[in-house]
Enzyme design. Sequence first.
Site, PDB file in Angstrom:
ATOM      1  N   ASP A 338       0.853  -1.175   0.000  1.00 40.64           N
ATOM      2  CA  ASP A 338       0.000   0.000   0.000  1.00 40.64           C
ATOM      3  C   ASP A 338       0.899   1.238   0.000  1.00 40.64           C
ATOM      4  O   ASP A 338       2.106   1.158   0.193  1.00 40.64           O
ATOM      5  CB  ASP A 338      -0.956  -0.039   1.217  1.00 40.64           C
ATOM      6  CG  ASP A 338      -2.196   0.806   1.010  1.00 40.64           C
ATOM      7  OD1 ASP A 338      -3.210   0.548   1.676  1.00 40.64           O
ATOM      8  OD2 ASP A 338      -2.147   1.720   0.156  1.00 40.64           O
ATOM      9  N   GLU A 531     -10.158   7.268   4.785  1.00 36.01           N
ATOM     10  CA  GLU A 531      -9.087   6.688   5.597  1.00 36.01           C
ATOM     11  C   GLU A 531      -9.024   7.325   6.982  1.00 36.01           C
ATOM     12  O   GLU A 531     -10.060   7.588   7.606  1.00 36.01           O
ATOM     13  CB  GLU A 531      -7.761   6.785   4.828  1.00 36.01           C
ATOM     14  CG  GLU A 531      -7.822   6.038   3.488  1.00 36.01           C
ATOM     15  CD  GLU A 531      -6.468   5.865   2.838  1.00 36.01           C
ATOM     16  OE1 GLU A 531      -6.313   6.237   1.667  1.00 36.01           O
ATOM     17  OE2 GLU A 531      -5.566   5.324   3.504  1.00 36.01           O
TER      18      GLU A 531
END
Length: 639
Positions: A338, A531
Site C-alpha cells: 500500500d 481513511e
Amino acid sequence: MKKSLFLSAAACLIFAACATTGSSQAQSAPVTPSKPSVPLSAPLSAQADKIWPAVKSPIGLDAGIETRIDALLAQMNTAQKVGQLIQPEIKNISPDDAAKYNIGSVLNGGGSWPTGKVDGPLAGWLALANRFYGASMDTGDGRLAIPIIWGTDAVHGHNNVQGATIFPHNIGLGAANNPGLMRDIGTATAREVAVTGIDWAFAPTVAVARDIRWGRSYESYSSDPKIVAELSKEILLGLQGHPALGNFLSEQKLVATAKHFIGDGGTAGGKDQGNTVLSEQELFDIHGQGYVQTIGAGVQTVMASFNSWNGNKLHGSKYMLTDVLKGKMGFDGFVIGDWNGHEQIPGCTKSSCAAAINAGVDMIMVPDDWKAFLDNAVRQVNAGEISQARLDDAVRRILRVKMRAGMFDDGKPSTQRLAGRAKLIGHKSHRAVARQAVRESLVLLKNDNALPISKRANVIVAGSGADSPSMQSGGWTLTWQGRDVADEKYKGFTTVKDGFEQAISSGTVTSDTATAADVAVIVFGETPYAEMEGDLQNTDFDLTSSADFKLMQSLKARNIPVVAVFLSGRPRGVDAAIQASDAFVAAWLPGSEGGGLADVLVEGDYNFKGKLPFDWPANGSGQYKPRGYGLTYTAAARQ
Ligand code: GLC
C-alpha cells in the site's frame, strides 16, 4: 486485456474446484509448469495448518506462460528485474523514465488526473496510458519490451474520472446484499475503466469493519464475514471475469485486487492503520473469508495492509504474506504494497526497505521516492540482502499476471475494444444498475405513516445533503477525500432533490422551508472523508449545533411530517433526529444516482429492501438496532 479468448475444453463449474491447470487461453495443453515459483514459503505449524485452507484458483499455472517468463527472466539484469517491482505515482514519473528504468507499474492516487485537472479531457487518460505502454514496449537502446500496468482506485465506479457512474459505497451494497447486482456493478465498472486504457483496479476491499469508528467503515460491506465473502466474490467476477464464464481478463475486464491483507477492519478502537489483536483462528474466521472467496475466484493481486496483527506490521510479515497467503493458501498472483506502507516496518524508510520485499511484497507502491527505492533495492540485491530467488519470484509473479492479462500481445491500450468509447462513461445502462443499487441499499429505521409520499404531495426537500453530490458520494470520489471540488464538477449526477422533482408528478417540490407543505424530506449527514481522516473517538453525531436538526424541529412544530434521510459512511448516534422525525432512512453514500431515493420514498413500484449491515448504536434513548434490521412499508404499516 486479452483480445482472443476461447474457453479450455473442460469449462469447469464456477465454484467447483476447477480441474483446469491451464489458463483460460488454450495456448498450450496443461502440463507441469517448467519452472514453478521458487518455494520461498516455510511450512506452517500443525495448528496453523488447520486454520488456513489451501485455496484452488480457477487459473492454474500455464506451461506456456511459465516458459515465456523463464526466457524473459534469463535476459533481465538486476536493475531491470528490480524495476518491475516499482510502482510510482503518475505525477512523479514520465513515460520515458518509466521505460528507461523498466518500471513495472504506475498508479494514479485519489484525485490525481492525467492533465492535473478534474475536468481535463477524458481522452487524456487513454493518451497517457498509450504513452506509458508505448514507452515500456519500445526496445530501443536494447531495452526489453515489458508492458507497464496502470493501477487505479476504481472502488465505487471509475471514481477519479469526471462523468463516470458512481456506485453506492460498499456499506450500502452490504445493506442491499444482492450478489447478482454486485456482478453487474463489477462489469459496469470494468467497462468504464477500459474506456480509459487502464488495466488494474485496486478493488474489491474485503475488509470486515468491526468498529465503525474506523474512517474506512464505508469501504466494508458488513461486519458479517459471510456477507463480505459472498459480495466480494461476485464483484470480482464482474471486474475480472472467470474462465468458466469465458471472459477471464478479456478486453472488457480488469486485473483486480483483494485488499487489505489482513485484518484492516479489526484494529483496536477502529484506528486506521492500527493494531488488530486476535488469535490466528479469529483472524482467519473474521478477516480471512474474503480472501478465500476471491482467491478461489481467481483474483490476481492482493494488497498488503497498513495495520499490524498482534503488533507486527503486515507489510513486514513473511509469515502472513509468504508462508500463509502464498504458501498454504496457494495465491500465485502478486502482492502489491500500500501507499508507502513499507516505511512503517521498523528499520525501513520510504526509499529503502528490503524487509518488505523479503516478507513477500512483490511490488512496492512508492509514489514519490521511486528512484531512490530502485537504487537501494538494486544495491540490496547485489549485497545479498534480497536474494536472487526472492527477486526472481516477485518478477515471475508480476510477469505472470501481465501475461495472463494478455498485455504482452494485445497492443497498446487504444487498440482495445472499449478504449476511447466515451459514451460508455456514465452510460445509462450503468446508471440503471447504480440506481437499482441505491434503491436496494436504503434501510428504513422508522416510519410513523410518513412514507411513502404521494405523487400529488407538496414536498419540501431541504437540508445540507438535499442537493449535494459530494455528501451523497463521500470519499474516493473525484478526489481522495471526496471534497474540494465544486458541485458542478460532479458531471452526470442526480441529487436527492433532483429525484423528487422527477418523481412528484402532480405535486410540488421546493427547497423553501417556510412554505406550507404536506411533508418535508430533510437530508443531512456526514461530510466526506477517507481513511484516517474519518476516524472517530465515538459514534456520537453532534445534532445540537446542526441547522438540519433545528429545521426538523421547526417543521415538526408546524405540524409538517418530517422524513429524515441520513447520508453517512456508517451508523452514527442520531437518536434525537430519529425521535424528532416521523420517518428515518439510512441512505449511506449512494453516489451519482441520488434519484434512487425518491424511487422508494415516493409511492410507486419500489419498497424498502435494505437491511443494516452493521449494528446501529443506541447512543442515548435506546434506539439500538441490530445488524439485519430494516423495515418495509408493509411491516412499517404494522409497526
Ligand atoms: C491508499 C489506500 C489503498 C489505495 C492506495 C492507492 O492509502 O490504503 O486502499 O488503493 O492508497 O490509492
